[in-house]
Design a protein around this motif. Structure first.
Motif, PDB file in Angstrom:
ATOM      1  N   GLU A 147      48.073  79.514   5.540  1.00  0.00           N
ATOM      2  CA  GLU A 147      47.769  80.269   6.756  1.00  0.00           C
ATOM      3  C   GLU A 147      47.405  81.720   6.490  1.00  0.00           C
ATOM      4  O   GLU A 147      46.941  82.417   7.383  1.00  0.00           O
ATOM      5  CB  GLU A 147      48.984  80.223   7.706  1.00  0.00           C
ATOM      6  CG  GLU A 147      49.350  78.807   8.140  1.00  0.00           C
ATOM      7  CD  GLU A 147      50.506  78.793   9.120  1.00  0.00           C
ATOM      8  OE1 GLU A 147      50.999  79.889   9.461  1.00  0.00           O
ATOM      9  OE2 GLU A 147      50.908  77.698   9.523  1.00  0.00           O
ATOM     10  N   GLU A 172      55.767  87.807   8.220  1.00  0.00           N
ATOM     11  CA  GLU A 172      55.310  87.159   9.446  1.00  0.00           C
ATOM     12  C   GLU A 172      55.506  85.644   9.373  1.00  0.00           C
ATOM     13  O   GLU A 172      55.850  84.999  10.356  1.00  0.00           O
ATOM     14  CB  GLU A 172      53.830  87.489   9.680  1.00  0.00           C
ATOM     15  CG  GLU A 172      53.253  86.933  10.958  1.00  0.00           C
ATOM     16  CD  GLU A 172      53.723  87.682  12.194  1.00  0.00           C
ATOM     17  OE1 GLU A 172      53.456  87.193  13.307  1.00  0.00           O
ATOM     18  OE2 GLU A 172      54.360  88.749  12.045  1.00  0.00           O
ATOM     19  N   VAL A 173      55.274  85.079   8.188  1.00  0.00           N
ATOM     20  CA  VAL A 173      55.463  83.639   8.008  1.00  0.00           C
ATOM     21  C   VAL A 173      56.920  83.263   8.249  1.00  0.00           C
ATOM     22  O   VAL A 173      57.224  82.274   8.934  1.00  0.00           O
ATOM     23  CB  VAL A 173      55.018  83.211   6.594  1.00  0.00           C
ATOM     24  CG1 VAL A 173      55.365  81.741   6.339  1.00  0.00           C
ATOM     25  CG2 VAL A 173      53.520  83.419   6.424  1.00  0.00           C
ATOM     26  N   LYS A 228      57.596  83.265  11.945  1.00  0.00           N
ATOM     27  CA  LYS A 228      57.019  82.102  12.617  1.00  0.00           C
ATOM     28  C   LYS A 228      57.820  80.836  12.333  1.00  0.00           C
ATOM     29  O   LYS A 228      57.920  79.953  13.176  1.00  0.00           O
ATOM     30  CB  LYS A 228      55.571  81.909  12.166  1.00  0.00           C
ATOM     31  CG  LYS A 228      54.597  82.929  12.728  1.00  0.00           C
ATOM     32  CD  LYS A 228      53.193  82.649  12.254  1.00  0.00           C
ATOM     33  CE  LYS A 228      52.210  83.662  12.821  1.00  0.00           C
ATOM     34  NZ  LYS A 228      50.828  83.426  12.325  1.00  0.00           N
TER      35      LYS A 228
END
Length: 586
Positions: A31, A37-38, A41
């Motif tokens: 991604e 941020e991963v 998420k």
């Protein structure tokens, strides 16, 4: 002092396990975006967790619910220092200003382009405080609503705050600087309404534009990019770097900066700034630290304005020695022996982007001798080499490869290098030069070494002329090197690799880490097949043998095909099987 990696701190503080971090890296590879941020998420960490750890990693203060540092000084006119559009688009909140020091809250302190742009927009030195994305969105809404109400402007609505970006968000969403306009019909002609040539030059020479162009080029060089693409579209600009053969998106400038940027590049490369309807080519020299990097610039008109591509020619980043290109010992010896011949034809073949020019320069370096007269005809001259007479061909004035070669033969040459054989006339002169006692190096666009012989005969060169003139044909491709920090071992089970039996007990596949920007690869290596034209090959050429016959005879004589050379590098752990398959044929 080097900062510790984010993953190390997360594990040390017990916020993630090693298994969770590895899984996050796998998701990140697919991604893209930053690892923080991963993790958010995936539901493993909260925004506050990431901001706290980033603060520890970078030694920066960070806002929390308890200390709540997001309280801008409402009496300093900060809404004018950092305009609302910029704050919204870049997720930046000004907090206070002392002298030339501006304190700002930001969610991504690693976005150097954003920070540099903030400095340009405000003209201040910036002091950073970290805050979560959601806290910043709320604080920006509150502060600019209050500022507008004080100045009797129209209050902001909730839907006005539509903020993209943040830790790990795709950088294509973050304008640099923020764009507030769209392309107009006038842009189709490459210009904006009401902008005269004098104004355009003035804009191109403004300090922010100069600094932005400098930053784009400097960052590309630091990231080992070979090309920079600046592409205009209706509402935005695409900025992309080609690194190790692949194009990657970079945070783009505002659409409004297209004309000043293109104009700045034209001024630097001495192109016609007023001509926006025709393609143009130029060159500049860019100084970075203690070295000079040559850059070729090409502009073409598109429906949304001019596109510019910059080819970076960095001699320090490219090894111009055969020993630095990745040839194995036996192949290197064969190539060097061929280059010591007093006369003959030496060809490097391959598609565009396969590194032919680099190999040609490296081969040319092997022939440099004060006792020899060396001349080159190139389109254009990519690297300037001491001790060599280099000419850039200019077909528009009649200076073609063929014209230059004819002149070279009257210049008492020992070694001649021709950038590319494109037509029968050039090929004929190269052959004639080789037969009359000169060593000639050039390139062809063919898929492999044996097909170069067929190509030369197809364009009209008689076999009886090729037989005594050809010395060696070197075909090549560029394969990406596996990142040595993160490559993963594999058992070479023939069932998984099309029945191929590897000589090594372990081979490796790509993975991805911070070191290689999570691509799994870093740098490139050359795959080659070196066809030595010996008596057997000459006999086959003289009887106009088929491509297959010449290739089979070459393999019996010890030539590895491109695929076979690739497999050897897979067995050595240099590259992956998938990479070799993607760029070669069996």
């Amino acid at each position: 002092m080097a900062h510790r990696k984010l993953g190390e701190i997360l594990i040390q503080q017990g916020l993630v396990t090693d298994a969770q971090l590895k899984e996050a890296f796998k998701v990140q590879k697919k991604e893209q975006g930053r690892i923080g941020e991963v993790l958010i998420k995936m539901g493993i960490l909260s925004e506050e967790d990431i901001i706290s750890v980033l603060g520890t990693q970078l030694d920066l203060p960070h806002s929390t619910r308890t200390n709540n540092l997001l309280k801008p000084d409402v009496n300093q006119g900060l809404d004018k220092v950092v305009p609302f559009d910029f704050a919204k688009a870049n997720l930046v909140l000004p907090l206070s200003k002392e002298g030339n020091n501006l304190t700002c809250a930001i969610d991504d302190p690693l976005d150097l382009l954003k920070i540099d742009n903030l400095k340009m927009v405000t003209g201040c030195d910036v002091i950073l405080i970290l805050a979560s994305r959601s806290d910043l969105m709320s604080a920006i809404q509150d502060f600019y609503t209050l500022a507008r109400s004080k100045s009797m402007e129209t209050p902001l609505k909730a839907e006005d705050i539509k903020i993209t970006g943040g830790i790990g968000a795709p950088k294509k969403d973050v304008p640099y600087p923020p764009s507030t306009d769209k392309a107009t019909p006038g842009d189709l002609e490459g210009g904006q309404k009401g902008i005269t040539l004098d104004k355009l030059i003035e804009k191109a020479e403004e300090a922010p534009v100069i600094k932005l162009v400098d930053l784009i080029i400097r960052q590309a060089i630091e990231q080992r990019a070979s090309d920079i693409h600046i592409e205009p579209f209706k509402d935005n600009i695409n900025l992309r770097y080609r690194i190790d053969g692949a194009l990657y998106k970079i945070p783009p400038p505002s659409r409004t900066l297209l004309l000043p940027i293109i104009s700045r590049l034209k001024i630097l490369s001495k192109l016609d700034i007023a001509e926006k309807r025709l393609p143009q080519d130029g060159a500049i020299s860019f100084k970075i630290e203690d070295r000079v990097v040559d850059i070729r610039i090409s502009t073409v008109p598109t429906v949304w304005g001019e596109k510019a591509v910059m080819r970076i020619l960095d001699k320090e980043a490219v090894p111009l020695q055969l020993s630095g290109l990745g040839f194995d010992g036996m192949k290197l010896d064969r190539i060097k022996n061929a280059l010591q011949k007093p006369y003959g034809l030496f060809f490097v073949t391959g598609p565009t982007g396969s590194g032919k020019s680099t190999t040609l320069y490296a081969a040319l370096n092997e022939t440099i001798d004060p006792k020899k007269n060396i001349l080159t005809a190139e389109d254009p001259v990519e690297f300037r080499l001491d001790g060599i007479n280099q000419i850039a061909v200019r077909p528009e004035i009649g200076l073609t490869f063929a014209t230059a070669l004819k002149a070279f033969l009257r210049q008492d040459p020992d070694v001649i290098m021709v950038g590319e054989v494109r037509d029968l006339e050039t090929a004929q002169i190269c052959v004639r030069a080789a037969l009359t006692g000169h060593f000639v190096l050039s390139t062809l666009h063919t898929n492999d070494a044996a097909s170069a012989i067929s190509r030369l005969m197809d364009i009209g060169i008689d076999s009886y002329l090729l037989t005594p003139s050809l010395v060696m044909i070197l075909a090549q491709r560029l394969a990406r090197r596996l990142c040595i920090k993160c490559k993963e071992p594999l058992e070479p089970n023939p069932d998984h690799f099309g029945g191929i039996k590897f000589k090594s007990d372990l081979i490796y596949k790509s993975n991805g880490c911070d070191e290689c920007n999570h691509t799994g690869y870093k740098g490139r290596i050359v795959l080659t097949e070196a066809l030595l034209v010996d008596d057997t090959i000459r006999e086959l050429i003289s009887i106009k043998a088929s491509y297959a016959e010449i290739k089979n005879a070459s393999r019996k004589g010890g030539m590895d095909t491109l695929f076979e050379d690739g497999i050897k590098k897979v067995e050595s752990g240099i590259t992956s099987f998938d990479e070799v398959v993607s760029i070669t044929t069996t």
